[in-house]
Write an enzyme that holds these catalytic residues in place. Sequence first.
Site, PDB file in Angstrom:
ATOM      1  NE  ARG A  93       9.899 -13.954  -8.730  1.00  0.00           N
ATOM      2  CZ  ARG A  93      10.514 -15.115  -8.951  1.00  0.00           C
ATOM      3  NH1 ARG A  93      11.731 -15.280  -8.582  1.00  0.00           N
ATOM      4  NH2 ARG A  93       9.894 -16.126  -9.522  1.00  0.00           N
ATOM      5  CB  SER A 128      15.650 -11.841  -3.301  1.00  0.00           C
ATOM      6  OG  SER A 128      15.931 -13.187  -3.056  1.00  0.00           O
ATOM      7  CD  GLU A 174      12.511 -10.363  -5.660  1.00  0.00           C
ATOM      8  OE1 GLU A 174      13.487 -10.919  -6.181  1.00  0.00           O
ATOM      9  OE2 GLU A 174      11.793 -10.900  -4.813  1.00  0.00           O
TER      10      GLU A 174
HETATM   11  C1  LIG Z   1      11.788 -13.934   4.196  1.00  0.00           C
HETATM   12  C2  LIG Z   1      11.182 -13.638   2.849  1.00  0.00           C
HETATM   13  C3  LIG Z   1      11.292 -14.568   1.831  1.00  0.00           C
HETATM   14  C4  LIG Z   1      10.736 -14.305   0.571  1.00  0.00           C
HETATM   15  N1  LIG Z   1      10.861 -15.254  -0.402  1.00  0.00           N
HETATM   16  C5  LIG Z   1      10.326 -15.034  -1.617  1.00  0.00           C
HETATM   17  C6  LIG Z   1      10.431 -16.031  -2.642  1.00  0.00           C
HETATM   18  O1  LIG Z   1      10.979 -17.112  -2.430  1.00  0.00           O
HETATM   19  N2  LIG Z   1       9.905 -15.745  -3.857  1.00  0.00           N
HETATM   20  C7  LIG Z   1       9.266 -14.569  -4.115  1.00  0.00           C
HETATM   21  O2  LIG Z   1       8.801 -14.387  -5.247  1.00  0.00           O
HETATM   22  N3  LIG Z   1       9.132 -13.619  -3.161  1.00  0.00           N
HETATM   23  C8  LIG Z   1       9.642 -13.815  -1.925  1.00  0.00           C
HETATM   24  N4  LIG Z   1       9.528 -12.854  -0.957  1.00  0.00           N
HETATM   25  C9  LIG Z   1       8.870 -11.568  -1.269  1.00  0.00           C
HETATM   26  C10 LIG Z   1       7.371 -11.493  -0.846  1.00  0.00           C
HETATM   27  O3  LIG Z   1       7.080 -12.453   0.118  1.00  0.00           O
HETATM   28  C11 LIG Z   1       6.431 -11.684  -2.035  1.00  0.00           C
HETATM   29  O4  LIG Z   1       6.695 -10.734  -3.033  1.00  0.00           O
HETATM   30  C12 LIG Z   1       4.950 -11.561  -1.618  1.00  0.00           C
HETATM   31  O5  LIG Z   1       4.125 -11.924  -2.700  1.00  0.00           O
HETATM   32  C13 LIG Z   1       4.575 -10.159  -1.150  1.00  0.00           C
HETATM   33  O6  LIG Z   1       3.291 -10.241  -0.576  1.00  0.00           O
HETATM   34  P1  LIG Z   1       2.733  -9.123   0.400  1.00  0.00           P
HETATM   35  O7  LIG Z   1       1.293  -9.425   0.644  1.00  0.00           O
HETATM   36  O8  LIG Z   1       3.578  -9.027   1.606  1.00  0.00           O
HETATM   37  O9  LIG Z   1       2.868  -7.834  -0.510  1.00  0.00           O
HETATM   38  P2  LIG Z   1       3.177  -6.277  -0.084  1.00  0.00           P
HETATM   39  O10 LIG Z   1       4.574  -6.220   0.379  1.00  0.00           O
HETATM   40  O11 LIG Z   1       2.120  -5.872   0.900  1.00  0.00           O
HETATM   41  O12 LIG Z   1       2.978  -5.584  -1.440  1.00  0.00           O
HETATM   42  C14 LIG Z   1       3.890  -5.773  -2.493  1.00  0.00           C
HETATM   43  C15 LIG Z   1       3.376  -5.030  -3.743  1.00  0.00           C
HETATM   44  O13 LIG Z   1       2.167  -5.626  -4.182  1.00  0.00           O
HETATM   45  C16 LIG Z   1       1.093  -4.674  -4.160  1.00  0.00           C
HETATM   46  N5  LIG Z   1      -0.099  -5.400  -3.701  1.00  0.00           N
HETATM   47  C17 LIG Z   1      -0.245  -6.072  -2.539  1.00  0.00           C
HETATM   48  N6  LIG Z   1      -1.469  -6.637  -2.484  1.00  0.00           N
HETATM   49  C18 LIG Z   1      -2.103  -6.307  -3.635  1.00  0.00           C
HETATM   50  C19 LIG Z   1      -3.404  -6.572  -4.163  1.00  0.00           C
HETATM   51  N7  LIG Z   1      -4.310  -7.307  -3.501  1.00  0.00           N
HETATM   52  N8  LIG Z   1      -3.720  -6.049  -5.380  1.00  0.00           N
HETATM   53  C20 LIG Z   1      -2.825  -5.316  -6.081  1.00  0.00           C
HETATM   54  N9  LIG Z   1      -1.587  -5.017  -5.626  1.00  0.00           N
HETATM   55  C21 LIG Z   1      -1.233  -5.510  -4.415  1.00  0.00           C
HETATM   56  C22 LIG Z   1       1.539  -3.589  -3.196  1.00  0.00           C
HETATM   57  O14 LIG Z   1       0.926  -2.351  -3.492  1.00  0.00           O
HETATM   58  C23 LIG Z   1       3.034  -3.561  -3.464  1.00  0.00           C
HETATM   59  O15 LIG Z   1       3.286  -2.817  -4.630  1.00  0.00           O
HETATM   60  C24 LIG Z   1      10.059 -13.085   0.326  1.00  0.00           C
HETATM   61  C25 LIG Z   1       9.938 -12.152   1.367  1.00  0.00           C
HETATM   62  C26 LIG Z   1      10.479 -12.428   2.617  1.00  0.00           C
HETATM   63  C27 LIG Z   1      10.308 -11.434   3.725  1.00  0.00           C
END
Ligand SMILES: Cc1cc2nc3c(=O)[nH]c(=O)nc-3n(C[C@H](O)[C@H](O)[C@H](O)COP(=O)(O)OP(=O)(O)OC[C@H]3O[C@@H](n4cnc5c(N)ncnc54)[C@H](O)[C@@H]3O)c2cc1C
Length: 338
Positions: free
Chosen positions: A166, A238, A334
């Site tokens: 992660r 998580s 996380e």
């Molecule tokens: C119900 C649920 C289940 C989940 N299950 C998992 C799982 O099984 N495994 C797992 O690993 N994660 C899981 N996650 C966490 C999450 O889905 C992931 O981390 C996902 O990749 C975040 O994507 P986002 O676009 O929403 O990022 P954001 O929340 O919008 O951003 C997260 C971080 O990434 C940065 N960021 C976003 N986009 C970019 C970009 N294009 N370039 C550079 N930086 C960027 C942001 O600035 C921030 O620091 C879960 C979340 C939820 C709500």
Amino acid sequence: MDLQLEHDVALDALNTFGVAARAPRLVRVHDAREVRRLVDDAQLGACPKLILGGGSNLLLTRDPDALVVKVEIGGLRVLRDDADGCIVEAGAGVRWHELVEWTLRQGLPGLENLALIPGTVGAAPVQNIGAYGVELADRFESLDAVDLTTGREVTLDVATCRFGYRDSQFKHALAGRSLITRVRLRLPRPWAPQIAYADLARRFAGGATPSAQQVFDAVCEIRRAKLPDPAVLGNAGSFFKNPVVNRTIRNEILEEYPEIVSYPLADGSYKLAAAWMIDACGFKGRALGRAAVDARHALVLVNLGGASGAEIIALAQAVRAAVRGKFGVELEFEPVVV
Ligand SMILES: Cc1cc2nc3c(=O)[nH]c(=O)nc-3n(C[C@H](O)[C@H](O)[C@H](O)COP(=O)(O)OP(=O)(O)OC[C@H]3O[C@@H](n4cnc5c(N)ncnc54)[C@H](O)[C@@H]3O)c2cc1C
């Protein structure tokens, strides 16, 4: 198209915790050219920026001071498909699950274990998303990003991204500095199902070798049964990473708590099950104000309705203090906390 600056934007629907916050300024980017234009902009170029994808790994504890840059870069294509493997490319704003479904529809297996992870393709490398025995790094080929200080476009390979559990360089030296615009993934040839993870092993025990679609369906079903749906109960998946400790510390804890769940890692260290420790501290299902530890999954913090980011972080800190007090182990958050 000119950059459209939006003012005083509600972020409630743009983060899966459903926490109320407002962005004084927000701009949406649709391709790398717009990102470069933003960097070159006399007024906006130098100001601090918060990159936003789907907001599913983010906890907003206040209104962000920074300019919010919402990544909406689309596009899905197969770049290469031969005996060595298949390379697909996706725009950073594509929903991750949409990419997984699209590859399966194209007859290109390899991402099925990562089904139903919320958020965007561009955020997937940031924390090296992983689930059910597969992580992004296992399928990663390269990515394109724009340096937000120089406007330079770069292509980064697996070595530069420094993926870990992660974790990646985008949480360290490149945090907030590199905006990921496109990601390329290498899908394995020949394909074989990855079903060693306990839940999947149980599901397919004794049966015929499952297809990628069957693995996808099983992962979706297990996830729906285990994890709260953010559309119903705000959460970011998580909230705590599983702590990694050396053998000596693990053995000391094991002596006092023989039932602790831990997994040996290749380098001789151990990953401890944070969910087990949180449960052992009596926090599973416990609420503090309008935030709670989920009753089904102790790693997940939920917004019971109207919780502020400050309430959620207070609960996270209480959990962390309890685990530190009982086991002497520090839990790491996380999601990114703003
Ligand atoms: C119900 C649920 C289940 C989940 N299950 C998992 C799982 O099984 N495994 C797992 O690993 N994660 C899981 N996650 C966490 C999450 O889905 C992931 O981390 C996902 O990749 C975040 O994507 P986002 O676009 O929403 O990022 P954001 O929340 O919008 O951003 C997260 C971080 O990434 C940065 N960021 C976003 N986009 C970019 C970009 N294009 N370039 C550079 N930086 C960027 C942001 O600035 C921030 O620091 C879960 C979340 C939820 C709500």
